[in-house]
Design a protein around this motif. Structure first.
Motif, PDB file in Angstrom:
ATOM      1  N   ALA A  48      62.810 -23.928 -32.208  1.00 23.76           N
ATOM      2  CA  ALA A  48      62.625 -22.496 -32.482  1.00 23.76           C
ATOM      3  C   ALA A  48      63.345 -21.608 -31.477  1.00 23.76           C
ATOM      4  CB  ALA A  48      61.136 -22.158 -32.510  1.00 23.76           C
ATOM      5  N   ASP A  49      63.357 -22.031 -30.205  1.00 24.19           N
ATOM      6  CA  ASP A  49      63.928 -21.175 -29.174  1.00 24.19           C
ATOM      7  C   ASP A  49      65.342 -21.590 -28.772  1.00 24.19           C
ATOM      8  OD1 ASP A  49      63.190 -23.519 -28.016  1.00 24.19           O
ATOM      9  OD2 ASP A  49      62.167 -22.625 -26.298  1.00 24.19           O
ATOM     10  N   ALA A  50      66.011 -22.368 -29.616  1.00 23.05           N
ATOM     11  CA  ALA A  50      67.389 -22.784 -29.316  1.00 23.05           C
ATOM     12  C   ALA A  50      68.349 -21.625 -29.540  1.00 23.05           C
ATOM     13  CB  ALA A  50      67.789 -23.970 -30.198  1.00 23.05           C
ATOM     14  N   PRO A  51      69.480 -21.568 -28.792  1.00 24.30           N
ATOM     15  CA  PRO A  51      69.852 -22.489 -27.713  1.00 24.30           C
ATOM     16  C   PRO A  51      69.115 -22.160 -26.417  1.00 24.30           C
ATOM     17  CG  PRO A  51      71.551 -20.826 -27.993  1.00 24.30           C
ATOM     18  CD  PRO A  51      70.522 -20.570 -29.059  1.00 24.30           C
ATOM     19  N   VAL A  52      68.787 -23.195 -25.652  1.00 30.75           N
ATOM     20  CA  VAL A  52      68.113 -23.007 -24.371  1.00 30.75           C
ATOM     21  C   VAL A  52      69.184 -22.936 -23.279  1.00 30.75           C
ATOM     22  CG1 VAL A  52      66.411 -23.944 -22.774  1.00 30.75           C
ATOM     23  CG2 VAL A  52      66.136 -24.304 -25.240  1.00 30.75           C
ATOM     24  N   ALA A  53      69.262 -21.772 -22.634  1.00 29.94           N
ATOM     25  CA  ALA A  53      70.356 -21.509 -21.691  1.00 29.94           C
ATOM     26  C   ALA A  53      70.392 -22.540 -20.565  1.00 29.94           C
ATOM     27  CB  ALA A  53      70.202 -20.107 -21.109  1.00 29.94           C
ATOM     28  N   GLY A  54      71.592 -23.077 -20.313  1.00 29.50           N
ATOM     29  CA  GLY A  54      71.795 -23.958 -19.176  1.00 29.50           C
ATOM     30  C   GLY A  54      71.358 -25.398 -19.383  1.00 29.50           C
TER      31      GLY A  54
END
Lengths: 333, 333
Positions: free
Chosen positions: B39-45
């Motif tokens: 759900a929260d993609a993309p996850v930074a880094g």
């Protein structure tokens, strides 16, 4: 019959040995009579919540033993009520001054044996009450039951009663909440194939290659009717209607939708059915606020599904969301 | 064929609609090509961890999308490799400067299509690598495979690689860990019945009422031998021996024991088998430090089980224990 077992007479006990080995952090097993007990029981000051019934419906009930749900589960032989002495052993291992609530599915043998155990416990000075769940809308009476059968709603009841006990509710309060859940939960099941009980050795009933049993019980008891297999859209619509019209659930209601596999139905079909039920309920103005999808109350390897609807309010939602840590349900708030 | 479906051609997409409705907090679904995305993609880094393959093995892979495990899952048609453009869509939705690791089960179509997608991503400046898992000890080559098949070890690999990515490991480090897991995980499966693929409509193979397939693949591919059904004690002993002798696992090893249902096997049989495996490993001086028991990599409604052993060390145990929040695996440290 092909099963991964040794002697059919020992299948439950041997399975419990595997359960105990896999989950020593959560539970311990007492044998002869066989009882599954929360690892840290008895929990001082807490109402004990205990359930049980014939085996073959796993993860019900042993899979729900742990913080936030059951203090003990009493597994009978496959599809056979546990004996009063087994229920009594579960009470003895878990119950203190706060008393115990027994959650009993409405089958004649279960009701009788849990009642007998409650009376024995009372004679020893323990306060033990029982509630009987009868959420199956399929038929008025059934093979092993006077009145409606207890099915999928049991899972939701065990979670909510367990959460109430965990937050410190009194036995009166836990019992009242249990009655509230029983009053507003309804279910229906459907079977595509029959289960085979190990000590019987042959399928519990015959279904033709193009037939389904609508309103099946979790022991393969007959339902409302035997019909031709239908597309999922048609079948799930019939199931949603049967459940929704019974309570009834109406526009504006907030509900928990529990889409359950009877054991042999693949997840791909289960989620497909769940998606249809979500869509139909939305069309009726019924808000699905919480969901449970998976095999939680099964009938051995039977292919089929059941749908359960529970009417929610703020308190029931809060208790559903409360932390739980069992082998089959696990989350934090 | 009796299944809870509508048109067999749309079974995957319709099932994904139910998955999306049930788990909007965890994942979202892009359609045509079908991809399941955290759900929260993309996850930074963070290194993106992506897997996929033919559908019909649920909860693998979509059930493992979420924090601590997969960033995306790419479901092909039932028992059919996903297309390169679907894999590419998963990469596009999840992958940033940290790059992505593709976890590929060793089937010829999967390896080819994931490789093609990795090349396409590289052409767009993304760093995408793939690892191929081949943990099935049953046979050297198989119906859809050159070399060993990728089976139950995939679940453990996805968890451990996902945990490494979640703690901030570089792509080099996640890839190295993945190779380490692949090097020390081994599996074997057995079938009692055959699955039926919806768009085929009939069972994938025939087994007599007293026969089992030892070394079955997760698409019903032939194993080592077809034998008479045996008591669980005998069958599980053969399975443990096949896995343990392969690596080999030896006295003093610490292991994760994963006892998996192929879909149609009831939990009562699965825990019974697990208990036998625990006992046999203890007798061999192999320490079971972690367990996973349940239907995690299935073959539709096939009855059968698989056993997977992963050799543990402190780092792998820590990554296994690390928090995970997916529909099928969920815990905190």
């Amino acid at each position: 019959m092909k099963k991964i077992i040794n002697d059919p007479e020992h299948v439950v006990t041997e399975s419990l040995r595997g359960l105990a080995a896999a989950h020593a952090d959560l539970l311990r097993v007492q044998y002869d009579p066989d009882v599954v007990i929360r690892a840290d029981a008895p929990v001082a000051g807490k109402v004990a919540v205990i359930s049980g019934g014939g085996s073959g419906h796993e993860p019900l009930h042993a899979g729900f033993v742990g913080p936030g749900m059951l203090d003990a589960a009493v597994p009978g032989a496959v599809f056979t009520s546990p004996t009063p002495d087994a229920v009594q052993a579960a009470v003895a291992a878990t119950t203190g001054e706060a008393g115990a609530l027994l959650i009993v599915k409405n089958y004649t043998g279960d009701v009788l044996n849990f009642e007998t155990a409650a009376e024995l416990a009372a004679a020893e000075g323990l306060e033990v009450r029982s509630v009987v769940i009868d959420d199956d809308v399929a038929v008025a009476d059934s093979t092993f039951t006077a009145g409606r059968r207890g099915v999928g709603g049991t899972v939701l009841l065990e979670k909510i009663a367990g959460a109430a006990a965990a937050r410190g509710d009194s036995l009166d309060a836990v019992e009242a909440l249990a009655h509230k859940v029983i009053g507003q939960v309804r279910s229906i099941g459907v079977a595509l194939t029959a289960p085979t009980v190990p000590h019987v050795g042959s399928p519990s009933f015959d279904l033709a290659e193009d037939e389904i049993e609508f309103g099946i019980g979790i022991h393969g008891e007959p339902g409302r009717e035997r019909t031709k297999a239908e597309p999922a859209d048609v079948l799930v619509e019939r199931m949603v209607r049967a459940v929704a019209e019974d309570l009834p659930f109406t526009r504006g209601d907030r509900v928990l939708l529990f889409t359950n596999s009877m054991g042999g139905t693949p997840m791909i079909e289960l989620y497909l059915a769940h998606g249809i039920a979500e869509r139909l309920l939305a069309e009726q103005g019924i808000t699905v606020e919480r969901r449970l999808v998976g095999p939680y109350i099964t009938s051995l390897e039977m292919q089929g599904i059941s749908l359960t609807l529970l009417k929610l309010d703020d308190e029931l939602t809060e208790l559903w969301d409360a932390p739980v840590h069992t082998t089959a349900l696990r989350w934090r708030a």
